[in-house]
Enzyme design. Structure first.
Site, PDB file in Angstrom:
ATOM      1  N   GLY A 157      12.748  41.960   1.279  1.00 27.49           N
ATOM      2  CA  GLY A 157      13.380  42.976   0.122  1.00 27.49           C
ATOM      3  C   GLY A 157      14.480  43.637   0.932  1.00 27.49           C
ATOM      4  CB  SER A 196      15.967  39.208   3.347  1.00 25.39           C
ATOM      5  OG  SER A 196      15.603  40.560   2.952  1.00 25.39           O
ATOM      6  CD  GLU A 199       5.755  43.463  -2.031  1.00 25.26           C
ATOM      7  OE1 GLU A 199       5.600  42.935  -3.233  1.00 25.26           O
ATOM      8  OE2 GLU A 199       7.000  43.250  -1.729  1.00 25.26           O
ATOM      9  CG  ASN A 213       5.908  37.019  -5.109  1.00 30.02           C
ATOM     10  OD1 ASN A 213       5.517  37.303  -6.271  1.00 30.02           O
ATOM     11  ND2 ASN A 213       5.593  37.792  -4.091  1.00 30.02           N
ATOM     12  CG  HIS A 266       3.011  39.742  -0.814  1.00 28.65           C
ATOM     13  ND1 HIS A 266       3.672  40.856  -0.682  1.00 28.65           N
ATOM     14  CD2 HIS A 266       4.252  38.765  -0.932  1.00 28.65           C
ATOM     15  CE1 HIS A 266       4.933  40.824  -0.688  1.00 28.65           C
ATOM     16  NE2 HIS A 266       5.395  39.574  -0.717  1.00 28.65           N
ATOM     17  CE  LYS A 298       8.230  40.562  -3.657  1.00 24.09           C
ATOM     18  NZ  LYS A 298       8.612  41.051  -2.672  1.00 24.09           N
ATOM     19  CD  GLU A 349       6.641  36.695   2.336  1.00 22.39           C
ATOM     20  OE1 GLU A 349       7.387  36.292   1.950  1.00 22.39           O
ATOM     21  OE2 GLU A 349       5.724  37.731   2.098  1.00 22.39           O
TER      22      GLU A 349
HETATM   23  P1  PGA Z   1      12.135  38.956  -0.908  1.00 22.51           P
HETATM   24  O1  PGA Z   1      10.749  38.864  -0.999  1.00 22.51           O
HETATM   25  O2  PGA Z   1      12.630  37.735  -0.718  1.00 22.51           O
HETATM   26  O3  PGA Z   1      12.810  39.627  -1.916  1.00 22.51           O
HETATM   27  O4  PGA Z   1      12.416  39.604   0.687  1.00 22.51           O
HETATM   28  C1  PGA Z   1       9.911  38.058  -0.250  1.00 22.51           C
HETATM   29  C2  PGA Z   1       8.522  38.267  -0.618  1.00 22.51           C
HETATM   30  O5  PGA Z   1       7.912  39.397  -0.726  1.00 22.51           O
HETATM   31  O6  PGA Z   1       7.489  37.433  -0.823  1.00 22.51           O
END
Ligand code: PGA
Length: 252
Positions: free
Chosen positions: A177, A215, A98, A9, A96, A11, A171
């Protein structure tokens, strides 16, 4: 090891040039290292078409980060499921963290998006997970069960028509992140719980795949993927660096 799903992903990152470069590097590396897993790249919407042209002869699949909750029409700025299908997009993220927490998408919107994707035969990667305070207050399983119930038992979406068009992605919000990852014991227990909860909802759901995201790195990917019931990984930051993404794909 059975075939896993490895999804990147991207983003809201990169330029057209850097996205093309990243895609080409992944393609080159995959020619050298035989990777038997299903690889999905999920670029920003504006780069979907040029990237589709680069990968169309390869085994890499294309995913979108978002879809409109509405059919085609007067919805300025939105991209419909029909448009994604027309652009050969095979997967799309929904739910997601976010989008739930920054864009404030609620269950009603998420259900409508699920319906739009089902109608267009696009596979949904449905993300869910608990926040840090829910985790600290030991509410993880309760929260996950509620999120899954809202997805599976909702009358507003048409998932029951095509359950094979769903992939789940657990997640934990606090792991995205941050460099933090649940302990192996926590993950084993949570994935067993998710699998049982999904199976209990409907026997047709027993083959739904469940990914882990949050992560993921080239260091922790092999042990994450060894966890029972983890069918693949949803990778954010590490999917933006060709070497890291390829190392993850080739070491598991
Ligand atoms: P990350 O993000 O691997 O940077 O923690 C995962 C995600 O948001 O799908």
């Amino acid at each position: 090891m059975s075939k896993k799903i490895i999804a990147g992903n991207w983003k809201q990152n990169g330029t057209l040039k850097s996205s093309v470069r990243l895609t080409k590097k992944i393609l080159e590396a995959l020619k050298k290292n035989k990777c038997r897993h299903e690889i999905i790249i999920i670029p920003p919407a504006i780069f979907l078409l040029p990237i589709k042209d680069l990968i169309y002869k390869s085994k890499i699949k294309l995913g979108a980060q978002n879809v409109s909750a509405f059919n085609n029409g007067a919805y300025t700025g939105e991209i419909s499921g029909t448009m994604l299908k027309d652009s050969k997009v095979e997967y799309c993220l929904v739910g997601h963290s976010e989008r739930r927490h920054i864009i404030n998408e609620d269950e009603y919107i998420l259900s409508s998006k699920v319906s739009q994707l089902i109608d267009n035969d696009i596979t949904i990667i449905y993300c869910f997970g608990e926040t840090l305070s829910e985790y600290k207050n030991k509410k993880t399983k309760l929260i996950l069960k509620n999120q899954l119930k809202k997805l599976f038992l909702s009358n507003k979406n048409n998932l029951k028509k095509k359950p094979s068009k769903l992939v789940l992605a657990y997640e934990p919000v606090w792991a995205i992140g941050t460099g933090l990852v649940p302990s192996p014991e926590e993950l084993a227990s949570i994935f067993k719980f998710i699998r049982n909860t999904v199976n209990k909802m409907n026997k047709n759901y027993s083959s739904i795949k469940i990914l882990y995201g949050g992560s993921v790195s080239e260091d922790n990917a092999p042990s994450l993927i060894d966890t029972e019931y983890i069918d693949g990984l949803l990778i954010g930051g590490a999917s933006l660096i060709a070497k890291k993404f390829i190392d993850i794909c080739s070491t598991i």
